[in-house]
Design a protein around this motif. Structure first.
Motif, PDB file in Angstrom:
ATOM      1  N   THR A   1      -2.405   0.597  -1.092  1.00  0.00           N
ATOM      2  CA  THR A   1      -2.705   1.113   0.244  1.00  0.00           C
ATOM      3  C   THR A   1      -2.386   2.611   0.280  1.00  0.00           C
ATOM      4  O   THR A   1      -1.567   3.095  -0.503  1.00  0.00           O
ATOM      5  CB  THR A   1      -1.861   0.414   1.334  1.00  0.00           C
ATOM      6  N   PRO A   2      -3.001   3.340   1.209  1.00  0.00           N
ATOM      7  CA  PRO A   2      -2.665   4.758   1.351  1.00  0.00           C
ATOM      8  C   PRO A   2      -1.183   4.982   1.650  1.00  0.00           C
ATOM      9  O   PRO A   2      -0.592   5.964   1.200  1.00  0.00           O
ATOM     10  CB  PRO A   2      -3.538   5.213   2.525  1.00  0.00           C
ATOM     11  N   PHE A   3      -0.560   4.059   2.413  1.00  0.00           N
ATOM     12  CA  PHE A   3       0.860   4.209   2.721  1.00  0.00           C
ATOM     13  C   PHE A   3       1.693   4.175   1.449  1.00  0.00           C
ATOM     14  O   PHE A   3       2.584   5.009   1.249  1.00  0.00           O
ATOM     15  CB  PHE A   3       1.337   3.111   3.683  1.00  0.00           C
ATOM     16  N   VAL A   4       1.440   3.195   0.582  1.00  0.00           N
ATOM     17  CA  VAL A   4       2.193   3.089  -0.672  1.00  0.00           C
ATOM     18  C   VAL A   4       1.942   4.322  -1.537  1.00  0.00           C
ATOM     19  O   VAL A   4       2.863   4.887  -2.128  1.00  0.00           O
ATOM     20  CB  VAL A   4       1.815   1.802  -1.436  1.00  0.00           C
ATOM     21  N   ALA A   5       0.687   4.752  -1.601  1.00  0.00           N
ATOM     22  CA  ALA A   5       0.341   5.938  -2.390  1.00  0.00           C
ATOM     23  C   ALA A   5       1.087   7.165  -1.897  1.00  0.00           C
ATOM     24  O   ALA A   5       1.513   8.012  -2.689  1.00  0.00           O
ATOM     25  CB  ALA A   5      -1.167   6.180  -2.329  1.00  0.00           C
ATOM     26  N   ASP A   6       1.270   7.266  -0.589  1.00  0.00           N
ATOM     27  CA  ASP A   6       1.918   8.426   0.005  1.00  0.00           C
ATOM     28  C   ASP A   6       3.430   8.346  -0.106  1.00  0.00           C
ATOM     29  O   ASP A   6       4.104   9.358  -0.339  1.00  0.00           O
ATOM     30  CB  ASP A   6       1.510   8.545   1.471  1.00  0.00           C
ATOM     31  N   PHE A   7       3.992   7.143   0.049  1.00  0.00           N
ATOM     32  CA  PHE A   7       5.448   7.001   0.093  1.00  0.00           C
ATOM     33  C   PHE A   7       6.077   7.084  -1.287  1.00  0.00           C
ATOM     34  O   PHE A   7       7.172   7.614  -1.448  1.00  0.00           O
ATOM     35  CB  PHE A   7       5.837   5.675   0.769  1.00  0.00           C
ATOM     36  N   VAL A   8       5.398   6.546  -2.294  1.00  0.00           N
ATOM     37  CA  VAL A   8       5.961   6.523  -3.645  1.00  0.00           C
ATOM     38  C   VAL A   8       5.356   7.663  -4.461  1.00  0.00           C
ATOM     39  O   VAL A   8       4.175   7.647  -4.804  1.00  0.00           O
ATOM     40  CB  VAL A   8       5.688   5.170  -4.334  1.00  0.00           C
ATOM     41  N   GLY A   9       6.157   8.672  -4.756  1.00  0.00           N
ATOM     42  CA  GLY A   9       5.665   9.810  -5.516  1.00  0.00           C
ATOM     43  C   GLY A   9       4.904  10.793  -4.640  1.00  0.00           C
ATOM     44  O   GLY A   9       4.874  10.689  -3.415  1.00  0.00           O
TER      45      GLY A   9
END
Length: 369
Positions: free
Chosen positions: A239-247
């Motif tokens: 998800t975009p959230f995971v992509a943004d939050f991790v790294g």
């Protein structure tokens, strides 16, 4: 192999199973229909920003908060309504929660004395624990006489004193300074592997989760965004959230051109991962991490390449972080990380022109909602 986003692993019985857990605080929903399986001997991290529900989920597992709906099953037993004292776990808090008026020895012996063990058995177990966490000779000191790292070691040893089936860690390292935190996370991970105790740790520190966990559970606003190994979470965020939050991630506006092609302005890019049936013309967000860009020799005909100008270059020790203005994209700006050797060899500097490649296997695409 786990199925990212579900926490389901086939062919293996779960040691801890969370089924459709919901937790309400008045009209506020802290957890929304959360389901997860944790396997024996695993080290699992609940990762997410403040208020995402990770600590509430840990407290429901421990019985410190009782869920509004759903079940918690440990080793085949439904523990959903059991009080904390009747559950098989040890817990370590961020604040250590040691008894300040008791010596290290007495802190470690406390849970064993409550179980009415013989004095000689308690003494033997405390000595084992002191050796386990590297605090031999510190048993007669009081918590205030210890460093923060030593106090956290005592808290960890106390949680392990009764040999629990489940170890719960609630941001145990966040109160420590950076160097001690890095050292202790390695020590905690090695200890967990040696003992084989099933462990769940809550953290907001992505580096901590990536270096310590067998699997990471990324949480967002009371739901699970993704479950996977550190490599899966970092390399293939769902998800975009995971992509943004991790790294760190570049998010670029694009459009679907075909089954495996997207457009960024006038640039066409191949995507190895495919576009999950998105129709041509669909507006999407194209994601690529800064370290995935490749500098290419100018004049060579290479796929997924684009000309870019270096607008800013920042030295960060292990790498340089560049801000690039990509040509033919209506002045899209991207962040790219380059090793010092690359910067020196290619004479990368502010104002320089580069040919950069978007590797097709490193591009993630998400449909705009």
């Amino acid at each position: 192999m786990s199925e990212s986003g579900t926490g389901v692993e086939t062919g293996r019985a779960a040691y801890l199973r969370i089924e459709n857990l919901t937790k309400m605080f008045g009209s506020f929903t802290a957890l929304k229909d959360v389901s997860l399986e944790v396997y024996e001997g695993e080290f699992v991290c609940f990762l997410g920003p403040s208020g995402c529900g990770k600590t509430t989920l840990l407290r429901c597992i421990a019985g410190l908060d009782i869920q509004t709906e759903g079940r918690v099953i440990q080793a085949g037993n439904d523990i959903s309504t059991l009080p904390p004292a009747a559950r098989d776990f040890g817990i370590v808090f961020q604040s250590y929660a040691l008894f300040p008026n008791l010596t290290v020895y007495k802190n470690l012996a406390y849970g064993l004395e409550n179980r009415r063990l013989k004095k000689q058995d308690i003494k033997k177990r405390v000595e084992e624990l002191l050796e386990l966490v590297g605090l031999v000779g510190q048993d007669q000191k009081y918590p205030a006489q210890l460093s923060g790292g030593q106090q956290q070691r005592v808290a960890l040893a106390r949680a392990l004193a009764t040999s629990p089936g489940l170890l719960l860690l609630d941001e145990p390292l966040s109160a420590l300074d950076a160097k001690v935190r890095v050292y202790l996370r390695h020590e905690v991970r090695q200890l967990q592997r040696r003992l084989g105790v099933t462990t769940i740790m809550v953290t907001h520190d992505q580096e901590e989760a990536l270096t310590m966990a067998d699997r990471i559970v990324v949480m967002d606003q009371g739901i699970i965004g993704q479950v996977g190994t550190p490599i899966e979470i970092y390399g293939a965020p769902s998800t975009p959230f995971v992509a943004d939050f991790v790294g760190t991630m570049n998010f670029l506006p694009g459009v679907v051109l075909g089954p495996r092609r997207v457009g960024l302005g006038h640039i066409e890019l191949d995507c190895a991962a495919g576009l999950d049936g998105l129709d041509q013309g669909t507006e999407v967000t194209v994601c690529i991490r800064p370290e995935d860009f490749v500098v290419q020799d100018t004049g060579r005909d290479v796929g997924n390449a684009a000309r870019a100008r270096v607008d800013d270059l920042e030295f960060l020790g292990a790498f340089y972080r560049a801000t690039l203005a990509v040509e033919e994209t209506d002045d899209l700006s991207v962040t790219a990380d380059f090793a010092p050797g690359i910067v020196n060899d290619r004479d990368i500097r502010e104002g320089a022109d580069l040919m950069v490649v978007f590797p097709d296997d490193r591009i993630r695409v998400f449909a705009n909602r």
